[in-house]
Design a protein around this motif. Structure first.
Motif, PDB file in Angstrom:
ATOM      1  N   GLN A  21       0.826  -1.202   0.000  1.00  0.00           N
ATOM      2  CA  GLN A  21       0.000   0.000   0.000  1.00  0.00           C
ATOM      3  C   GLN A  21       0.861   1.253   0.000  1.00  0.00           C
ATOM      4  O   GLN A  21       0.591   2.215  -0.713  1.00  0.00           O
ATOM      5  CB  GLN A  21      -0.940   0.014   1.206  1.00  0.00           C
ATOM      6  N   SER A  22       1.921   1.219   0.822  1.00  0.00           N
ATOM      7  CA  SER A  22       2.826   2.359   0.902  1.00  0.00           C
ATOM      8  C   SER A  22       3.492   2.609  -0.442  1.00  0.00           C
ATOM      9  O   SER A  22       3.601   3.747  -0.906  1.00  0.00           O
ATOM     10  CB  SER A  22       3.886   2.126   1.979  1.00  0.00           C
ATOM     11  N   PHE A  23       3.926   1.513  -1.086  1.00  0.00           N
ATOM     12  CA  PHE A  23       4.564   1.631  -2.394  1.00  0.00           C
ATOM     13  C   PHE A  23       3.587   2.177  -3.420  1.00  0.00           C
ATOM     14  O   PHE A  23       3.913   3.064  -4.210  1.00  0.00           O
ATOM     15  CB  PHE A  23       5.091   0.261  -2.857  1.00  0.00           C
ATOM     16  N   ALA A  24       2.336   1.697  -3.379  1.00  0.00           N
ATOM     17  CA  ALA A  24       1.322   2.153  -4.323  1.00  0.00           C
ATOM     18  C   ALA A  24       1.039   3.625  -4.135  1.00  0.00           C
ATOM     19  O   ALA A  24       0.887   4.387  -5.090  1.00  0.00           O
ATOM     20  CB  ALA A  24       0.040   1.337  -4.160  1.00  0.00           C
ATOM     21  N   GLN A  25       0.975   4.061  -2.857  1.00  0.00           N
ATOM     22  CA  GLN A  25       0.693   5.462  -2.590  1.00  0.00           C
ATOM     23  C   GLN A  25       1.836   6.355  -3.059  1.00  0.00           C
ATOM     24  O   GLN A  25       1.623   7.447  -3.569  1.00  0.00           O
ATOM     25  CB  GLN A  25       0.434   5.668  -1.098  1.00  0.00           C
ATOM     26  N   SER A  26       3.073   5.879  -2.860  1.00  0.00           N
ATOM     27  CA  SER A  26       4.222   6.703  -3.228  1.00  0.00           C
ATOM     28  C   SER A  26       4.477   6.687  -4.731  1.00  0.00           C
ATOM     29  O   SER A  26       5.277   7.448  -5.231  1.00  0.00           O
ATOM     30  CB  SER A  26       5.476   6.207  -2.503  1.00  0.00           C
ATOM     31  N   ASN A  27       3.807   5.797  -5.449  1.00  0.00           N
ATOM     32  CA  ASN A  27       3.940   5.726  -6.897  1.00  0.00           C
ATOM     33  C   ASN A  27       2.566   5.775  -7.554  1.00  0.00           C
ATOM     34  O   ASN A  27       2.272   5.030  -8.481  1.00  0.00           O
ATOM     35  CB  ASN A  27       4.686   4.439  -7.302  1.00  0.00           C
ATOM     36  N   SER A  28       1.718   6.644  -7.051  1.00  0.00           N
ATOM     37  CA  SER A  28       0.342   6.709  -7.531  1.00  0.00           C
ATOM     38  C   SER A  28       0.252   7.267  -8.938  1.00  0.00           C
ATOM     39  O   SER A  28      -0.684   6.983  -9.667  1.00  0.00           O
ATOM     40  CB  SER A  28      -0.510   7.548  -6.577  1.00  0.00           C
ATOM     41  N   GLY A 319      -2.642  12.139 -15.432  1.00  0.00           N
ATOM     42  CA  GLY A 319      -3.497  11.440 -14.486  1.00  0.00           C
ATOM     43  C   GLY A 319      -3.656  12.066 -13.118  1.00  0.00           C
ATOM     44  O   GLY A 319      -4.174  11.407 -12.215  1.00  0.00           O
ATOM     45  N   PHE A 320      -3.231  13.331 -12.924  1.00  0.00           N
ATOM     46  CA  PHE A 320      -3.505  13.982 -11.646  1.00  0.00           C
ATOM     47  C   PHE A 320      -4.082  15.366 -11.911  1.00  0.00           C
ATOM     48  O   PHE A 320      -3.562  16.134 -12.708  1.00  0.00           O
ATOM     49  CB  PHE A 320      -2.279  14.033 -10.731  1.00  0.00           C
ATOM     50  N   ASP A 321      -5.189  15.648 -11.261  1.00  0.00           N
ATOM     51  CA  ASP A 321      -5.998  16.822 -11.564  1.00  0.00           C
ATOM     52  C   ASP A 321      -5.799  17.906 -10.515  1.00  0.00           C
ATOM     53  O   ASP A 321      -6.422  17.877  -9.456  1.00  0.00           O
ATOM     54  CB  ASP A 321      -7.475  16.426 -11.641  1.00  0.00           C
ATOM     55  N   LEU A 322      -4.941  18.876 -10.818  1.00  0.00           N
ATOM     56  CA  LEU A 322      -4.740  20.003  -9.914  1.00  0.00           C
ATOM     57  C   LEU A 322      -5.709  21.147 -10.195  1.00  0.00           C
ATOM     58  O   LEU A 322      -5.881  22.022  -9.359  1.00  0.00           O
ATOM     59  CB  LEU A 322      -3.301  20.507 -10.007  1.00  0.00           C
ATOM     60  N   TYR A 323      -6.334  21.130 -11.360  1.00  0.00           N
ATOM     61  CA  TYR A 323      -7.314  22.171 -11.648  1.00  0.00           C
ATOM     62  C   TYR A 323      -8.524  22.079 -10.724  1.00  0.00           C
ATOM     63  O   TYR A 323      -9.157  23.092 -10.411  1.00  0.00           O
ATOM     64  CB  TYR A 323      -7.767  22.099 -13.104  1.00  0.00           C
ATOM     65  N   ASN A 324      -8.842  20.893 -10.296  1.00  0.00           N
ATOM     66  CA  ASN A 324     -10.000  20.705  -9.421  1.00  0.00           C
ATOM     67  C   ASN A 324      -9.612  20.312  -7.998  1.00  0.00           C
ATOM     68  O   ASN A 324     -10.479  19.961  -7.202  1.00  0.00           O
ATOM     69  CB  ASN A 324     -10.946  19.656 -10.023  1.00  0.00           C
ATOM     70  N   TYR A 325      -8.337  20.374  -7.701  1.00  0.00           N
ATOM     71  CA  TYR A 325      -7.893  20.080  -6.336  1.00  0.00           C
ATOM     72  C   TYR A 325      -8.268  21.237  -5.417  1.00  0.00           C
ATOM     73  O   TYR A 325      -8.054  22.405  -5.733  1.00  0.00           O
ATOM     74  CB  TYR A 325      -6.379  19.859  -6.301  1.00  0.00           C
ATOM     75  N   VAL A 326      -8.842  20.908  -4.265  1.00  0.00           N
ATOM     76  CA  VAL A 326      -9.208  21.912  -3.264  1.00  0.00           C
ATOM     77  C   VAL A 326      -8.482  21.570  -1.971  1.00  0.00           C
ATOM     78  O   VAL A 326      -8.651  20.466  -1.422  1.00  0.00           O
ATOM     79  CB  VAL A 326     -10.728  21.950  -3.024  1.00  0.00           C
ATOM     80  N   ALA A 327      -7.653  22.495  -1.481  1.00  0.00           N
ATOM     81  CA  ALA A 327      -6.912  22.301  -0.240  1.00  0.00           C
ATOM     82  C   ALA A 327      -7.861  22.413   0.959  1.00  0.00           C
ATOM     83  O   ALA A 327      -9.006  22.858   0.818  1.00  0.00           O
ATOM     84  CB  ALA A 327      -5.796  23.332  -0.146  1.00  0.00           C
TER      85      ALA A 327
END
Length: 416
Positions: A21-28, A319-327
């Protein structure tokens, strides 16, 4: 004994699950294999080509302007000015000139498929990445620091953009691809060292979020994407060991109503949703012997917003959406676009409380005004009618955008 063995097996299985899981998260994030993968997709290129060659304004004028420029670059009389010295600011100035030419030539090639443009762009990239007396191999740490990470990141981005567009048509041979990637691996430590220096020096006067920090995110992420270094891209995106990853930067750079501005900002001016921390460049401030020039807030908030959006553009294709990311407190990339849009519509820097009064040049006649940023904004947030208005109030075909170049051609959409 049997229960003890079962317990040990269970613990081992649990450990394996945690590690996986840790590996998957760090290489998402998994960077796509094929080019283009940095800013424009194949569909974007097709749309750009259609608009540019349509004969319809404002694309007709924008394409005529770009073609005049790249015909000059393609001429044998136009030469590169590769800088091989140890001053990062000099490297930046030379790299911006030549990298921008390579980027525009590559864009021109994708519009016309004229190999003249591709050949010259490849030659520019080849000369800068040559292993003979490598450009950027060494920068004197006592010259231009703490700027070097930012200068290298911004200086080389247009080369990466050009390279990606040329590789999309398999125009760069394997040896030259390796040469270019080897050059990036030589430059990468400068960006990492720049980030380290900022962090270890308490961000040189507690400037915890500003344009240098965002530029270094762009540098790490763009190099990671070209190298297909998933670990580096994940580190730049949301790496837990990265105190200034892209998500953290969005949260820290973008102010919300009532949040405190930069600690060194004089006075007690209100903050509003979407303002950028870099607004403190409105004042004369001294940091470690360097004194800022006043009335440059709109210049710097535009630069920082532009860099955050470049990061989001790279994410869009990977594959990662920063346009719709909300902090957590509501910070998101759309907010500064909404807040600052009115300045480029009214052409009045004194609006919204008067903080930016005296900075009219940055929204009117200054050649670094960033109204073209809203070409990208309109493409990514077409529902926001105010972005239409920004473009309607400005000469769309008259200006490029820092690092991204002729954005009317690459990103422009019809306005209502």
């Amino acid at each position: 004994m049997k229960n003890k063995l079962m317990k040990m097996q269970f613990l081992l299985l649990l450990t394996i699950v945690v590690v996986v899981q840790s590996f998957a998260q760090s290489n998402s994030i998994k960077i796509k294999k094929e080019h283009p993968r940095l800013i424009l997709s194949n569909a974007d290129i097709d749309l750009m080509r259609g608009n540019a060659l349509s004969g319809i304004e404002p694309w007709k004028t924008a394409w005529e302007n770009l073609k005049n420029e790249i015909d000059g670059y393609a001429d044998e009389k136009w030469k590169t000015k590769v800088y091989r010295g140890d001053v990062s600011m000099s490297f930046y100035n030379a790299a911006i000139r030549d990298g921008s030419a390579a980027r525009d030539l590559a864009i021109g090639y994708q519009i016309t498929k004229d190999r003249r443009y591709a050949v010259k762009a490849i030659r520019i990239i080849d000369e800068w990445s040559s292993p003979k007396d490598v450009a950027g191999a060494y920068f004197d740490p006592d010259k231009s620091y703490p700027n070097t990470g930012m200068l290298v990141s911004r200086g080389i981005f247009a080369f990466l953009y050009a390279y990606d567009l040329l590789c999309a048509d398999n125009l760069i041979d394997k040896d030259k691809q390796k040469q270019f990637k080897d050059w990036l691996r030589i430059l990468l430590p400068h960006i990492k060292e720049g980030a380290r220096r900022w962090h270890e020096n308490d961000y040189f006067g507690k400037q915890y979020y500003q344009n240098h920090i965002v530029a270094e995110v762009v540098g790490l992420m763009s190099i990671g994407i070209i190298l297909r270094d998933n670990e580096l891209v994940n580190y730049a995106y949301d790496g837990k060991n990265n105190p200034r990853n892209a998500k953290n930067v969005i949260e820290g750079m973008i102010l919300m109503n009532g949040q405190p501005p930069y600690v060194g900002e004089p006075g007690s001016w209100a903050t509003h949703d979407g303002e950028i921390m870099d607004r403190y460049r409105h004042f004369v401030l001294t940091h470690h012997g360097y004194t800022t020039k006043p009335n440059r807030a709109l210049q710097y908030v535009g630069l920082s917003t532009n860099l955050m959006m470049i990061t989001a553009e790279m994410g869009r294709l990977n594959g990662f959406d920063l346009y719709n990311y909300v902090a957590p407190a509501g910070e998101n990339i759309k907010l500064p676009l909404l807040f600052y849009a009115d300045f480029y519509i009214t052409k009045d820097a004194s609006i919204k409380g008067g903080f930016y009064e005296g900075e009219d040049s940055w929204i009117n006649h200054n050649d670094q005004a960033v109204f073209t940023l809203w070409e990208v904004a309109h493409a990514r947030y077409p529902e926001e009618k105010i972005f239409n208005e920004v473009l309607r109030k400005n000469e769309r075909a008259s200006r490029k955008l820092h690092l991204l170049g002729p954005v009317l051609l690459t990103h422009g959409r019809c306005i209502e």
